[in-house]
Design a protein around this motif. Structure first.
Motif, PDB file in Angstrom:
ATOM      1  N   ALA A  70       0.804  -1.220   0.000  1.00 36.74           N
ATOM      2  CA  ALA A  70       0.000   0.000   0.000  1.00 36.74           C
ATOM      3  C   ALA A  70       0.843   1.279   0.000  1.00 36.74           C
ATOM      4  O   ALA A  70       0.337   2.351  -0.313  1.00 36.74           O
ATOM      5  CB  ALA A  70      -0.935   0.004   1.204  1.00 36.74           C
ATOM      6  N   TYR A  73       0.798   3.348  -3.068  1.00 40.42           N
ATOM      7  CA  TYR A  73      -0.473   3.995  -3.451  1.00 40.42           C
ATOM      8  C   TYR A  73      -0.402   5.500  -3.185  1.00 40.42           C
ATOM      9  O   TYR A  73      -1.120   6.266  -3.818  1.00 40.42           O
ATOM     10  CB  TYR A  73      -1.609   3.354  -2.655  1.00 40.42           C
ATOM     11  CG  TYR A  73      -2.994   3.645  -3.190  1.00 40.42           C
ATOM     12  CD1 TYR A  73      -3.259   3.611  -4.555  1.00 40.42           C
ATOM     13  CD2 TYR A  73      -4.042   3.945  -2.337  1.00 40.42           C
ATOM     14  CE1 TYR A  73      -4.521   3.871  -5.043  1.00 40.42           C
ATOM     15  CE2 TYR A  73      -5.309   4.204  -2.813  1.00 40.42           C
ATOM     16  CZ  TYR A  73      -5.542   4.163  -4.171  1.00 40.42           C
ATOM     17  OH  TYR A  73      -6.785   4.438  -4.654  1.00 40.42           O
ATOM     18  N   GLN A  77     -12.209  10.340  -0.428  1.00 43.23           N
ATOM     19  CA  GLN A  77     -11.597   9.306   0.410  1.00 43.23           C
ATOM     20  C   GLN A  77     -12.176   7.920   0.071  1.00 43.23           C
ATOM     21  O   GLN A  77     -11.445   6.961  -0.150  1.00 43.23           O
ATOM     22  CB  GLN A  77     -11.864   9.638   1.877  1.00 43.23           C
ATOM     23  CG  GLN A  77     -11.297   8.613   2.832  1.00 43.23           C
ATOM     24  CD  GLN A  77     -11.827   8.821   4.245  1.00 43.23           C
ATOM     25  OE1 GLN A  77     -11.970   9.957   4.686  1.00 43.23           O
ATOM     26  NE2 GLN A  77     -12.117   7.754   4.933  1.00 43.23           N
ATOM     27  N   PHE A 136     -10.975   6.681  -3.332  1.00 40.19           N
ATOM     28  CA  PHE A 136      -9.604   6.160  -3.321  1.00 40.19           C
ATOM     29  C   PHE A 136      -9.562   4.768  -2.688  1.00 40.19           C
ATOM     30  O   PHE A 136      -8.823   3.898  -3.150  1.00 40.19           O
ATOM     31  CB  PHE A 136      -8.670   7.107  -2.552  1.00 40.19           C
ATOM     32  CG  PHE A 136      -8.128   8.237  -3.397  1.00 40.19           C
ATOM     33  CD1 PHE A 136      -7.462   7.972  -4.583  1.00 40.19           C
ATOM     34  CD2 PHE A 136      -8.268   9.553  -3.002  1.00 40.19           C
ATOM     35  CE1 PHE A 136      -6.952   9.008  -5.370  1.00 40.19           C
ATOM     36  CE2 PHE A 136      -7.763  10.601  -3.780  1.00 40.19           C
ATOM     37  CZ  PHE A 136      -7.100  10.321  -4.956  1.00 40.19           C
ATOM     38  N   ILE A 137     -10.361   4.557  -1.647  1.00 39.09           N
ATOM     39  CA  ILE A 137     -10.375   3.238  -0.992  1.00 39.09           C
ATOM     40  C   ILE A 137     -10.980   2.188  -1.924  1.00 39.09           C
ATOM     41  O   ILE A 137     -10.437   1.099  -2.099  1.00 39.09           O
ATOM     42  CB  ILE A 137     -11.131   3.308   0.355  1.00 39.09           C
ATOM     43  CG1 ILE A 137     -10.324   4.160   1.346  1.00 39.09           C
ATOM     44  CG2 ILE A 137     -11.376   1.924   0.937  1.00 39.09           C
ATOM     45  CD1 ILE A 137     -11.097   4.645   2.537  1.00 39.09           C
ATOM     46  N   TYR A 182      -8.527   1.296  -4.602  1.00 39.49           N
ATOM     47  CA  TYR A 182      -7.473   0.392  -4.117  1.00 39.49           C
ATOM     48  C   TYR A 182      -8.008  -1.038  -3.996  1.00 39.49           C
ATOM     49  O   TYR A 182      -7.352  -1.994  -4.393  1.00 39.49           O
ATOM     50  CB  TYR A 182      -6.953   0.879  -2.763  1.00 39.49           C
ATOM     51  CG  TYR A 182      -5.769   0.074  -2.268  1.00 39.49           C
ATOM     52  CD1 TYR A 182      -4.488   0.356  -2.717  1.00 39.49           C
ATOM     53  CD2 TYR A 182      -5.942  -0.991  -1.391  1.00 39.49           C
ATOM     54  CE1 TYR A 182      -3.398  -0.392  -2.295  1.00 39.49           C
ATOM     55  CE2 TYR A 182      -4.862  -1.744  -0.970  1.00 39.49           C
ATOM     56  CZ  TYR A 182      -3.588  -1.438  -1.419  1.00 39.49           C
ATOM     57  OH  TYR A 182      -2.528  -2.187  -1.006  1.00 39.49           O
ATOM     58  N   ASP A 183      -9.234  -1.149  -3.461  1.00 37.21           N
ATOM     59  CA  ASP A 183      -9.820  -2.475  -3.261  1.00 37.21           C
ATOM     60  C   ASP A 183     -10.095  -3.204  -4.572  1.00 37.21           C
ATOM     61  O   ASP A 183     -10.218  -4.430  -4.584  1.00 37.21           O
ATOM     62  CB  ASP A 183     -11.124  -2.366  -2.454  1.00 37.21           C
ATOM     63  CG  ASP A 183     -10.839  -2.015  -0.997  1.00 37.21           C
ATOM     64  OD1 ASP A 183      -9.686  -2.176  -0.567  1.00 37.21           O
ATOM     65  OD2 ASP A 183     -11.773  -1.567  -0.296  1.00 37.21           O
ATOM     66  N   ARG A 186      -6.057   9.202   5.962  1.00 32.91           N
ATOM     67  CA  ARG A 186      -7.282   8.418   6.216  1.00 32.91           C
ATOM     68  C   ARG A 186      -7.376   7.233   5.261  1.00 32.91           C
ATOM     69  O   ARG A 186      -7.812   6.146   5.631  1.00 32.91           O
ATOM     70  CB  ARG A 186      -8.516   9.321   6.091  1.00 32.91           C
ATOM     71  CG  ARG A 186      -8.608  10.305   7.262  1.00 32.91           C
ATOM     72  CD  ARG A 186      -9.949  10.965   7.301  1.00 32.91           C
ATOM     73  NE  ARG A 186     -10.050  12.028   6.321  1.00 32.91           N
ATOM     74  CZ  ARG A 186     -11.179  12.582   5.930  1.00 32.91           C
ATOM     75  NH1 ARG A 186     -12.319  12.164   6.408  1.00 32.91           N
ATOM     76  NH2 ARG A 186     -11.205  13.562   5.057  1.00 32.91           N
ATOM     77  N   VAL A 187      -6.977   7.466   3.994  1.00 34.55           N
ATOM     78  CA  VAL A 187      -7.006   6.371   3.011  1.00 34.55           C
ATOM     79  C   VAL A 187      -6.019   5.284   3.437  1.00 34.55           C
ATOM     80  O   VAL A 187      -6.340   4.091   3.444  1.00 34.55           O
ATOM     81  CB  VAL A 187      -6.655   6.906   1.595  1.00 34.55           C
ATOM     82  CG1 VAL A 187      -6.460   5.768   0.607  1.00 34.55           C
ATOM     83  CG2 VAL A 187      -7.745   7.846   1.094  1.00 34.55           C
ATOM     84  N   ASN A 188      -4.819   5.716   3.823  1.00 37.21           N
ATOM     85  CA  ASN A 188      -3.772   4.773   4.230  1.00 37.21           C
ATOM     86  C   ASN A 188      -4.232   3.928   5.419  1.00 37.21           C
ATOM     87  O   ASN A 188      -4.048   2.712   5.446  1.00 37.21           O
ATOM     88  CB  ASN A 188      -2.502   5.556   4.579  1.00 37.21           C
ATOM     89  CG  ASN A 188      -1.327   4.640   4.807  1.00 37.21           C
ATOM     90  OD1 ASN A 188      -1.229   3.588   4.181  1.00 37.21           O
ATOM     91  ND2 ASN A 188      -0.458   5.010   5.716  1.00 37.21           N
ATOM     92  N   ARG A 245      -7.236   3.154   6.223  1.00 44.43           N
ATOM     93  CA  ARG A 245      -8.278   2.195   5.825  1.00 44.43           C
ATOM     94  C   ARG A 245      -7.724   1.058   4.975  1.00 44.43           C
ATOM     95  O   ARG A 245      -8.174  -0.085   5.116  1.00 44.43           O
ATOM     96  CB  ARG A 245      -9.387   2.928   5.064  1.00 44.43           C
ATOM     97  CG  ARG A 245     -10.258   3.804   5.955  1.00 44.43           C
ATOM     98  CD  ARG A 245     -11.458   3.055   6.517  1.00 44.43           C
ATOM     99  NE  ARG A 245     -12.341   2.566   5.499  1.00 44.43           N
ATOM    100  CZ  ARG A 245     -13.312   3.282   4.938  1.00 44.43           C
ATOM    101  NH1 ARG A 245     -13.498   4.529   5.331  1.00 44.43           N
ATOM    102  NH2 ARG A 245     -14.089   2.764   4.025  1.00 44.43           N
ATOM    103  N   VAL A 246      -6.782   1.376   4.053  1.00 49.15           N
ATOM    104  CA  VAL A 246      -6.317   0.286   3.177  1.00 49.15           C
ATOM    105  C   VAL A 246      -5.387  -0.675   3.905  1.00 49.15           C
ATOM    106  O   VAL A 246      -5.253  -1.832   3.498  1.00 49.15           O
ATOM    107  CB  VAL A 246      -5.649   0.783   1.858  1.00 49.15           C
ATOM    108  CG1 VAL A 246      -6.626   1.532   0.991  1.00 49.15           C
ATOM    109  CG2 VAL A 246      -4.421   1.615   2.122  1.00 49.15           C
ATOM    110  N   THR A 247      -4.750  -0.212   4.985  1.00 49.18           N
ATOM    111  CA  THR A 247      -3.862  -1.129   5.711  1.00 49.18           C
ATOM    112  C   THR A 247      -4.596  -1.836   6.852  1.00 49.18           C
ATOM    113  O   THR A 247      -4.081  -2.786   7.431  1.00 49.18           O
ATOM    114  CB  THR A 247      -2.630  -0.383   6.278  1.00 49.18           C
ATOM    115  OG1 THR A 247      -3.086   0.760   6.966  1.00 49.18           O
ATOM    116  CG2 THR A 247      -1.672   0.029   5.181  1.00 49.18           C
TER     117      THR A 247
END
Lengths: 192, 142
Positions: free
Chosen positions: A18, A21, A51, A54-55, A58-59, B68-70, B72-74
């Motif tokens: 990650a 990213y 936000q 972007f999530i 990524y998913d 915030r993205v980081n 959530r993705v981790t």
């Protein structure tokens, strides 16, 4: 961002790292924020939409075809996120006037007619009127106007982001511009 | 109008530079012949120019969404490790408890208490979840 570098970063992200990213988020955040503000009307909701987009991006990176450009794919996800939020009871288009050019700049160029305080104020006023005009038209009109006028996407890219045939982009743009023009006329603004 | 026929779509593509040179010449010819078309294109040009000046600066102080993205993705990796670790410890605990020389009645009583607590915990979570689903104000922002 260079397409080759972009592809490399996506490859690393797909492999589960990650950290790679972050450059992608930083690169697409300014444009994404502008699009989201235009769709949602205010920074707070725009930030939430950005936000989540972007999530989600990524998913779903494992489904992304590396031969295609990342930008239109991401903006498509962002646009769908904004529409979902507007459809839900959570967020409605809530107008917040954009930041003004005169903020802190009034004293910078007092003698320059193009950048002097009077000109900056006029531009702020014009922006406020247009912004209010945008509030009166639907989100489907707002999104296509922003993609074309602010981000300068070509018709082919707009078609890809909005998931419509390229042949209908001109027609959608005509209806959007016409709707904005009508909204401005209702607000007693004459064009040109 | 005496020039070639120009549709609103042609006008938009002309304005946005999306026409081929031949199509552009055709629209130029139509424009030269029609003041109505000239006025129409002038309106959309002015609107386009004003719109392009409209920069969507955030009105409030903006901070990047990356943190915030980081987070959530981790997060899934964190959850995965916690769940895997907890399962491993629970399995080991059950194994040690089951193979210990304790009296079977003590084992049964302790097992009943543990299973009872788990059932109660699950039922409370289920109840809360059902309440949340029925809550008409769950999407309302404070």
């Amino acid at each position: 961002m260079q397409p080759e570098l972009e592809r490399e970063l996506i490859r690393k992200c797909k492999a589960g790292d990650a950290r790679f990213y972050e450059p992608l988020v930083r690169a697409y955040e300014p444009t994404g924020l502008r699009l989201a503000i235009a769709m949602m009307g205010n920074t707070e909701d725009a930030q939430d939409a950005l936000q989540e987009a972007f999530i989600k991006t990524y998913d779903t990176l494992h489904r992304f075809d590396l031969r295609r450009p990342f930008g239109p794919w991401f903006f498509q996800i962002l646009r769908n996120q904004c529409r979902d939020m507007l459809r839900s009871r959570k967020s409605k288009f809530r107008l917040e006037l954009p930041g003004t050019e005169t903020d802190g700049k009034i004293e910078e160029y007092p003698a320059d007619p193009e950048r002097g305080p009077e000109r900056l104020r006029q531009r702020d006023d014009a922006r406020a009127v247009l912004w209010r005009g945008l509030e009166r038209i639907g989100p489907e009109h707002r999104e296509i106007l922003v993609l074309k006028e602010l981000e300068g996407f070509r018709y082919g890219e707009i078609a890809q982001i909005l998931e419509i045939p390229e042949g209908t982009v001109a027609s959608r743009l005509y209806h959007a511009r016409h709707a904005l023009r009508e909204a401005l006329v209702e607000m007693n603004v004459e064009y040109p | 109008m005496n020039g070639p026929r120009v549709t609103p779509d042609d006008l938009m593509r002309y304005l946005d530079g999306e026409l081929t040179p031949e199509e552009r010449t055709r629209v130029d010819t139509a424009l030269a012949a029609s003041t109505e078309l000239q006025r129409e294109i002038a309106i959309y040009r002015a609107l386009k120019a004003d719109f392009q000046e409209l920069s969507f600066h955030p009105a409030v102080r903006y901070t990047s969404v990356w943190d915030r993205v980081n987070a959530r993705v981790t997060r899934p990796i964190g959850w995965l490790l916690v769940i895997a670790g907890a399962l491993a410890w629970m399995s080991y605990g059950v194994y040690v408890f089951a193979t210990s020389p304790t009296d079977p009645w003590e084992k049964l009583a302790t097992g009943a208490v543990a299973i009872g607590i788990l059932i109660l915990f699950a039922s409370v979570i289920w109840e809360r979840y059902q309440e949340w689903l029925r809550d008409p104000y769950r999407d309302v922002h404070r």
